[in-house]
Design a protein around this motif. Structure first.
Motif, short mmCIF file in Angstrom:
data_model
loop_
_atom_site.label_atom_id
_atom_site.label_comp_id
_atom_site.label_asym_id
_atom_site.label_seq_id
_atom_site.Cartn_x
_atom_site.Cartn_y
_atom_site.Cartn_z
N GLU A 288 -12.67 -66.94 67.59
CA GLU A 288 -12.94 -67.74 68.87
C GLU A 288 -14.48 -68.09 68.57
OE1 GLU A 288 -11.55 -65.55 72.98
OE2 GLU A 288 -14.04 -65.12 71.31
N THR A 289 -14.89 -67.41 68.07
CA THR A 289 -16.50 -67.86 66.77
C THR A 289 -15.89 -69.45 66.30
OG1 THR A 289 -17.48 -66.48 67.59
CG2 THR A 289 -18.47 -67.79 65.32
N MET A 290 -15.17 -69.24 65.54
CA MET A 290 -14.24 -70.01 64.21
C MET A 290 -13.49 -71.33 64.97
SD MET A 290 -13.08 -67.78 60.98
CE MET A 290 -13.41 -68.88 59.85
N ALA A 291 -12.79 -71.08 66.30
CA ALA A 291 -12.08 -72.02 66.60
C ALA A 291 -12.70 -72.57 67.65
CB ALA A 291 -10.94 -71.51 66.96
N TRP A 292 -13.98 -72.11 68.36
CA TRP A 292 -15.13 -73.08 69.24
C TRP A 292 -16.00 -73.15 68.58
CZ3 TRP A 292 -14.33 -68.41 73.53
CH2 TRP A 292 -12.86 -68.70 74.25
N ILE A 293 -16.36 -73.22 67.19
CA ILE A 293 -18.44 -73.79 66.90
C ILE A 293 -17.45 -73.99 65.66
CG2 ILE A 293 -20.14 -72.22 66.69
CD1 ILE A 293 -19.45 -70.21 68.31
N LEU A 294 -17.16 -73.03 64.94
CA LEU A 294 -16.97 -73.74 63.86
C LEU A 294 -16.08 -74.56 63.09
CD1 LEU A 294 -18.04 -73.54 60.27
CD2 LEU A 294 -15.58 -71.66 60.91
N LEU A 295 -14.77 -74.61 63.92
CA LEU A 295 -14.10 -76.03 63.19
C LEU A 295 -14.24 -77.63 64.00
CD1 LEU A 295 -10.34 -73.88 63.09
CD2 LEU A 295 -12.33 -74.71 61.27
N PRO A 296 -14.52 -76.74 64.98
CA PRO A 296 -14.82 -78.58 66.13
C PRO A 296 -16.08 -78.89 65.18
CG PRO A 296 -14.41 -76.74 67.60
CD PRO A 296 -14.37 -76.43 66.36
N ALA A 297 -16.91 -78.86 64.92
CA ALA A 297 -18.29 -79.21 63.51
C ALA A 297 -17.58 -79.10 62.52
CB ALA A 297 -19.74 -77.93 64.07
N ALA A 298 -17.08 -78.61 61.88
CA ALA A 298 -16.42 -79.22 60.25
C ALA A 298 -15.37 -79.98 60.73
CB ALA A 298 -15.95 -77.55 59.30
N ASP A 299 -14.71 -80.46 61.51
CA ASP A 299 -14.91 -81.62 61.89
C ASP A 299 -15.09 -82.61 62.13
OD1 ASP A 299 -11.54 -80.12 61.45
OD2 ASP A 299 -11.33 -80.35 64.14
N VAL A 300 -15.75 -82.83 62.70
CA VAL A 300 -17.10 -83.84 62.82
C VAL A 300 -17.20 -84.82 61.47
CG1 VAL A 300 -19.04 -85.09 63.54
CG2 VAL A 300 -17.96 -83.28 65.01
N ILE A 301 -17.47 -83.10 60.64
CA ILE A 301 -17.97 -83.76 59.33
C ILE A 301 -16.87 -84.39 58.31
CG2 ILE A 301 -18.81 -82.81 56.82
CD1 ILE A 301 -20.61 -80.68 58.90
N TRP A 302 -15.99 -84.16 58.31
CA TRP A 302 -15.13 -84.52 57.56
C TRP A 302 -14.25 -85.71 57.78
CZ3 TRP A 302 -12.39 -79.38 58.76
CH2 TRP A 302 -12.96 -77.57 58.14
N ASP A 303 -14.63 -85.77 59.63
CA ASP A 303 -13.89 -87.17 60.05
C ASP A 303 -15.13 -88.23 60.01
OD1 ASP A 303 -11.41 -85.41 61.07
OD2 ASP A 303 -12.37 -85.73 63.23
N SER A 304 -16.55 -87.94 59.46
CA SER A 304 -17.24 -88.45 58.37
C SER A 304 -17.16 -89.12 56.72
CB SER A 304 -18.94 -87.75 59.30
OG SER A 304 -18.33 -88.28 60.61
N ALA A 305 -16.48 -88.63 56.38
CA ALA A 305 -16.61 -88.70 55.27
C ALA A 305 -15.27 -88.64 54.34
CB ALA A 305 -17.00 -87.15 54.28
N GLY A 306 -15.43 -90.05 53.09
CA GLY A 306 -14.15 -90.14 52.58
C GLY A 306 -13.84 -91.93 52.51
N THR A 307 -12.91 -92.07 52.55
CA THR A 307 -11.89 -93.12 52.91
C THR A 307 -10.91 -93.41 52.73
OG1 THR A 307 -13.71 -93.89 50.86
CG2 THR A 307 -11.55 -95.24 50.99
N ILE A 308 -10.29 -94.24 53.63
CA ILE A 308 -9.40 -93.71 53.79
C ILE A 308 -8.11 -94.95 53.13
CG2 ILE A 308 -7.32 -94.44 55.58
CD1 ILE A 308 -8.62 -92.12 57.52
N ILE A 309 -7.44 -95.28 52.54
CA ILE A 309 -7.41 -96.70 52.30
C ILE A 309 -5.29 -97.04 52.31
CG2 ILE A 309 -6.05 -97.65 50.07
CD1 ILE A 309 -8.83 -95.84 48.61
N THR A 310 -5.41 -97.82 53.13
CA THR A 310 -4.14 -97.85 53.54
C THR A 310 -3.26 -99.20 53.19
OG1 THR A 310 -4.17 -98.92 55.88
CG2 THR A 310 -4.24 -96.36 55.95
N ALA A 311 -1.26 -99.75 53.31
CA ALA A 311 -1.17 -101.01 53.17
C ALA A 311 -2.16 -102.39 53.52
CB ALA A 311 -0.16 -100.92 53.23
N GLU A 312 -3.07 -101.65 54.81
CA GLU A 312 -3.62 -102.46 55.88
C GLU A 312 -4.81 -102.93 55.41
OE1 GLU A 312 -1.89 -99.99 56.74
OE2 GLU A 312 -0.27 -101.46 57.68
N GLY A 313 -5.21 -102.00 54.58
CA GLY A 313 -7.05 -102.07 53.63
C GLY A 313 -7.50 -100.83 53.39
#
Length: 135
Positions: free
Chosen positions: A36-61
């Protein structure tokens, strides 16, 4: 006079060197188990970081994921602190399962701090690196 002073000083030093009293029971009470600690606390916080880092390149740009506002960077910073604190939570008695688990938990703590520093510096590249290390 000096003898009395010396004896008094020794007494103060002796008291200061005593080990602090260890409470019979820990002052904290875990609520969530490791899963539960990993699912409820760690992973949601890590998701925010992962969703805020990097670049997505598609046919649209190309889409940069890094925050573009001070509030966005602060959100990443808060969640990086949660990742670091989750490392502490996972080292608590009853959750820590041996030296490998402690090493993993310490790694979460240190990489969470790296992500915090990246967010404070508003450095997308450092945030990407920290996110990879968290993974």
């Amino acid at each position: 006079m000096w003898r009395a002073f010396g004896l008094g000083l020794l007494g103060v030093l002796a008291v200061g060197c005593e080990s602090p009293a260890v409470p019979a029971a820990a002052p904290y009470q875990p609520i969530a188990d490791v899963r539960e600690t990993m699912a409820w606390i760690l992973l949601p916080a890590a998701d925010v970081i992962w969703d805020s880092a990097g670049t997505i390149i598609t046919a649209e740009g190309r889409t940069e994921l890094a925050p573009t506002t001070p509030e966005g960077w602060e959100e990443v910073r808060r969640n990086a602190a949660i990742v670091a604190e989750a490392g502490n939570l996972l080292m608590m008695p009853g959750r820590a399962e041996g030296p490998d688990w402690i090493a993993y938990s310490r790694g979460l703590h240190s990489t969470g701090r790296l992500a915090m520093a990246a967010a404070e510096a508003r450095d997308p590249d450092a945030l990407f690196e920290a996110g990879g290390a968290i993974y």
